[in-house]
Design a protein around this motif. Structure first.
Motif, short mmCIF file in Angstrom:
data_model
loop_
_atom_site.label_atom_id
_atom_site.label_comp_id
_atom_site.label_asym_id
_atom_site.label_seq_id
_atom_site.Cartn_x
_atom_site.Cartn_y
_atom_site.Cartn_z
N THR B 116 0.86 -1.48 0.11
CA THR B 116 0.01 -0.44 -0.05
C THR B 116 1.24 0.91 -0.09
O THR B 116 0.41 2.04 -0.18
CB THR B 116 -1.26 -0.21 1.62
N TYR B 228 -1.56 6.06 11.88
CA TYR B 228 -2.39 4.70 11.55
C TYR B 228 -2.51 6.16 11.10
O TYR B 228 -4.43 5.07 10.55
CB TYR B 228 -2.63 5.53 12.87
N HIS B 231 -2.64 4.17 7.86
CA HIS B 231 -4.05 2.81 7.85
C HIS B 231 -5.11 2.98 7.40
O HIS B 231 -6.11 2.39 7.25
CB HIS B 231 -3.55 2.44 9.26
N ASN B 232 -5.83 3.89 8.50
CA ASN B 232 -7.55 4.79 8.58
C ASN B 232 -7.50 4.67 6.73
O ASN B 232 -8.74 4.88 6.54
CB ASN B 232 -7.18 5.67 9.37
N GLN B 235 -7.87 1.33 5.19
CA GLN B 235 -8.86 1.03 5.54
C GLN B 235 -10.65 2.04 4.47
O GLN B 235 -11.56 1.22 4.03
CB GLN B 235 -9.13 0.99 7.42
N GLU B 236 -10.40 2.37 4.54
CA GLU B 236 -11.47 3.67 4.18
C GLU B 236 -11.52 3.03 2.98
O GLU B 236 -12.55 2.54 2.34
CB GLU B 236 -11.34 5.43 4.26
N ALA B 238 -10.42 0.48 1.26
CA ALA B 238 -10.43 -0.81 1.20
C ALA B 238 -12.22 -1.03 1.55
O ALA B 238 -13.12 -2.16 0.99
CB ALA B 238 -9.94 -1.57 2.59
N ASP B 239 -12.93 -0.12 2.36
CA ASP B 239 -14.13 -0.37 2.54
C ASP B 239 -14.69 -0.19 0.98
O ASP B 239 -15.96 -0.65 1.38
CB ASP B 239 -14.52 0.25 4.05
N GLU B 244 -10.50 -6.52 0.43
CA GLU B 244 -9.87 -7.20 1.89
C GLU B 244 -7.87 -6.40 2.14
O GLU B 244 -7.84 -6.06 1.22
CB GLU B 244 -9.22 -8.64 1.38
N TYR B 245 -8.30 -5.78 3.10
CA TYR B 245 -6.95 -5.06 4.16
C TYR B 245 -6.32 -5.55 4.55
O TYR B 245 -6.99 -5.95 6.62
CB TYR B 245 -7.39 -3.93 3.84
N ASP B 247 -2.93 -5.08 7.51
CA ASP B 247 -1.74 -3.72 8.00
C ASP B 247 -1.16 -4.60 8.99
O ASP B 247 -1.77 -5.10 10.23
CB ASP B 247 -2.77 -2.73 8.50
N THR B 250 -0.38 -3.59 12.56
CA THR B 250 -1.04 -3.31 12.98
C THR B 250 -1.46 -4.62 13.97
O THR B 250 -1.61 -4.82 15.36
CB THR B 250 -2.46 -2.84 12.51
#
Lengths: 530, 319
Positions: B116, B228, B231-232, B235-236, B238-239, B244-245, B247, B250
């Protein structure tokens, strides 16, 4: 959008503007040009466009003020008695000079603040440290809008020309805005005078196929010069200039020559794109180059290189300084003391010194640029001084100064002197420039070049062959142009199959031999940084 | 109006002619195989073209984080699944897409892993345009081959022959510990992803779907490059794209990176020791998907066992 060579400019802004310009009615065309100019400025410098808008509003207002002062003065003069007229004239002149002074303070002051405050204050701090004074001047850092060094000179020239009565003040704010902000001239000039472009831009002539072809050809030629030669030399130049102590004097000399070639190809290529872009709309911007490397003296070189800057300095610095009352007095004293030949040379050197100090500083806020200016001043001054001696010696020795060998020797000498100057111009600071020059004197050997070590520093054999062949082509083009052949027009007059074949060949040449993509670092136009 | 239409038609014809010429010239300039001598760029990343057709189960694309964190031979040793890392330094997403397109020409991976970090790499507009255009006019990418062209360039492609011994993994066993004081401090903030990159991830997803592969977003451990907020952001994304994500930053329990020993450049990249942990995690993950079969006993893949022996002898011994 980074420059005229970016895909956004070449594939979006320029074609879109040309397309809209072609299909819109006459009165809307000038609006298209102004909007495109502001879109370009915004795309490069964002909100710093306020500086351009401020300059436009300011010169519009100050121009009208100058005109109003002159008109009021004339009315007063018409009503005045003859013994009062002298005093009234002096009053008008004082008032107008005040306005010009205000304009210079505003425009040059803004340029000085944005571009030079860091340099002056940093040097001030160095001086304070040297004097052991426990004070530190705050050193601000400003973002520079694109082309401020260019449009500021245009703005000042407009106001001085109004003051001198050469042109009337323009009441039309939008015409003035277009004159100042026309996008092809914004990045690296040429520095235009109001009477050269303002009216033509405002007329917004209809698109013409001939202009379209001439403009397109010139743009293509400019891109080839920049991308095939200038950008190709970049890695080698970058390597040597950033790490010069790793290289032998001969390599440094080659780098200085390469940088001179790069600078010319880059700057003249960008100017070709600028002039070509303007020509698409039927606007002829003034030429900025006239085969400078054909020059026989440094003085001639500067009449052929960055012509519009040179004439600006001549008209707005050299003449005003040399024609000022104190200088006239000094000239007459010098004439008596040193004779009619050397007296005027010595006094005109004061104006010349002002020009070259300004020229050096205009290029950038660093000591190496000031040195660059003074170096050229010294060469021109020395040239003026020894010229009578050279004439005498050559006559006595029966040397034909028009013989090809003598002329070639002069041209070669000029090229060498220019390359030395450009070494300081490109060096990362004056100290480094001096060290590089010293290395050329003390650590000279042809071995690295003969052994081919040169090819390990960012330029290889095929690159060198390509650059040399292109320079030969440029030489042939230059010789033809010196003889008055207009190659662009000659090509346009050919039948369409010939033209198309040449355009396809030139484009394929650019695609294949351009220095872009993997292995190359994109280079922004060098003069855009000034 | 007729005049304008005529002019436009003339210009369009000129442009079409030019495109045809450049398209034709592209055949001359495109490398005739994937070796460096033939003019191929990023030969490690493009080494997948030298793999036998349809022999790779998992393709990884990404920048230096990918090729320093994931060892296909380690995954092979543990699971018998074949993978290849198409990683290159400072890889742009536009190039990740190009690499994947090239991989799909000969391979049918069931899973594509996109490291990523390159999603956050700003791509210069020029690069985006060039990458897109050179997809159709390869001469724009390979034009500089005029320097090395030979008679062979006038003949058709002679097939790709090069592949990397470690399947794209680049071994480094140096140790230079990292400062972890601010590493992965929790926050609700979201690092924004450039719009062009969001579009490119979507295009990569569509490309994978069109070729029957699942796309997985994977963040490998890095104290320098990851936080982070990023990461967020991923994640956003990916959603939003229903991807699928994972990390690994974490998951210190599953991937127990010791930042004093598992990095060779103060947390920027993992060294061999760190890559073993990431590869071990991936091996388990791949097994869990039940998408792949163990090929260690298949004679067609005997070369992988040979390479593994060499890998163990050289890499593991050196570490």
């Amino acid at each position: 959008m980074a420059s005229y060579f970016s895909p956004q400019y070449l594939a979006l802004l320029l074609p879109a503007t040309v397309g809209l310009y072609a299909i819109t009615p006459h009165r809307a065309r000038r609006v298209i040009l102004l909007l495109a100019s502001y879109v370009f400025f915004w795309a490069v410098s964002g909100s710093l466009i306020v500086y351009l808008l401020f300059s436009t509003l300011s010169i519009h207002h100050l121009g009208l003020w100058l005109e109003l002062t002159a008109r009021n003065g004339k009315e007063k003069l018409a009503l005045a008695e003859s013994d009062q007229r002298k005093a009234i004239r002096a009053g008008i002149q004082r008032q107008q000079r005040g306005i010009i002074l205000l304009a210079v303070v505003i425009h040059i002051g803004l340029l000085l603040t944005l571009k030079y405050s860091h340099f002056f204050l940093s040097n001030g701090n160095a001086l304070l440290r040297f004097l052991h004074m426990p004070a530190i001047l705050p050193v601000p850092s400003f973002l520079l809008p694109i082309g401020i060094s260019f449009y500021t000179l245009q703005a000042v020239s407009y106001l001085i020309d109004v003051y001198r009565g050469k042109i009337p003040a323009d009441h039309n704010l939008f015409r003035l805005a277009l004159f100042l902000g026309f996008f092809p001239q914004m990045m690296e000039g040429p520095i235009c005078r109001y009477e050269q472009t303002a009216q033509r831009l405002w007329e917004a002539p209809p698109m013409c196929w001939n202009n379209f072809l001439l403009g397109g050809q010139r743009i293509l030629w400019g891109i080839i010069k920049k991308m095939v030669v200038a950008d190709r030399l970049n890695i080698f130049i970058l390597n040597v200039f950033s790490d010069y102590d790793q290289y032998n004097g001969s390599i440094i000399a080659v780098a200085a020559i390469c940088y001179t070639i790069q600078l010319y190809m880059d700057f003249s290529g960008t100017i070709d794109v600028a002039l070509g872009s303007a020509q698409l709309f039927g606007v002829a911007l003034p030429e900025n180059f006239q085969r400078p490397f054909f020059s026989r003296t440094i003085s001639e070189f500067w009449q052929r290189w960055h012509i519009t800057l040179g004439t600006w300095f001549k008209d707005y610095i050299f003449y005003p300084v040399s024609m000022s009352k104190p200088m006239k007095k000094l000239t007459s004293k010098a004439r008596k003391r040193f004779g009619p030949r050397y007296g005027p040379i010595l006094t005109s050197s004061v104006a010349l010194l002002c020009v070259w100090l300004c020229n050096g500083l205009w290029h950038g806020s660093a000591w190496n640029y000031i040195f660059f200016g003074l170096y050229h001043f010294a060469l021109i001054f020395a040239g003026n001084l020894v010229q009578p001696l050279v004439l005498t010696v050559t006559e006595r020795l029966h040397i034909n100064r028009n013989h090809i060998a003598y002329r070639l020797m002069q041209t070669l000498r000029t090229c060498i002197l220019v390359c030395i100057g450009e070494l300081f111009f490109r060096a990362e600071g004056l100290k480094n420039g001096l060290k590089m020059a010293w290395r050329m004197v003390t650590d000279w050997s042809f071995t690295p070049i003969l052994k081919g070590n040169l090819f390990a520093y960012g330029i290889d054999g095929p690159d060198t062959v390509l650059v040399v062949l292109f320079l030969v082509l440029l030489l042939v083009v230059g010789i033809l142009q010196e003889r008055g052949v207009k190659l662009g027009e000659a090509l346009v007059s050919k039948s369409w199959p010939v033209r198309i074949a040449v355009y396809y060949a030139a484009t394929c040449f650019l695609v294949i031999f351009g220095a872009y993509g993997i292995g190359y670092i994109p280079v922004d136009p060098i003069y855009a940084g000034f | 109006m007729v005049k304008i239409a005529k002019t436009l038609l003339g210009l369009a014809a000129f442009a079409m002619g030019l495109l045809v010429i450049l398209y034709g010239l592209s055949f001359l300039f495109v490398p005739k195989n994937n070796t460096k001598d033939a003019g191929m760029e990023e030969i490690y990343a493009n080494g997948i073209q030298g793999e036998p057709p349809n022999s790779i189960d998992v393709v990884v694309v990404g920048d230096s984080e990918s090729y320093s964190s994931i060892s296909p031979l380690h995954i092979w040793k543990t699971t018998g699944y074949t993978s290849y890392v198409c990683g290159s330094g400072r890889q742009y997403l536009s190039y990740s897409k190009t690499l994947l397109e090239r991989a799909f020409e000969t391979q049918s991976p069931k899973l594509v892993i996109l490291e990523t970090l390159c999603i956050y790499r700003q791509i210069p507009a020029k690069t985006v345009v060039m990458d897109e255009v050179s997809r159709y006019l390869p001469i724009l990418r390979y034009h500089d081959r005029w320097k090395v062209m030979t008679r062979e360039d006038f003949s058709p492609t002679d097939g790709n022959s090069y592949t990397t011994p470690y399947k794209g993994y680049r071994h480094n066993n140096k140790v230079s510990g990292a400062d972890t004081s601010n590493y992965m401090a929790q926050t609700e903030k979201i690092a924004s992803i450039p719009l062009v990159n969001r579009l490119l991830v979507k295009q990569i997803q569509e490309l994978c779907e069109a070729n029957g592969a699942k796309l997985l977003l994977l963040s490998t451990p890095s104290t320098v490059n990851w936080n982070y907020q990023r990461h967020n952001g991923i994640q956003e994304l990916a959603d939003e794209l229903d991807l699928e994500y994972i990390d690994l930053n974490t998951k210190p329990q599953e991937v127990p990176i010791d930042w004093s020993t598992d990095t060779y450049d103060r947390g920027d990249h993992l060294n061999y020791s760190g890559s073993r942990k990431v590869s071990q995690f991936l091996a388990k993950y791949l097994e869990g998907t039940q998408m792949f079969s163990d090929r260690r006993g298949d004679s067609k893949y005997a070369s992988w066992n040979t390479l593994l022996q060499d890998y163990e002898a050289k890499v593991e011994k050196a570490s």
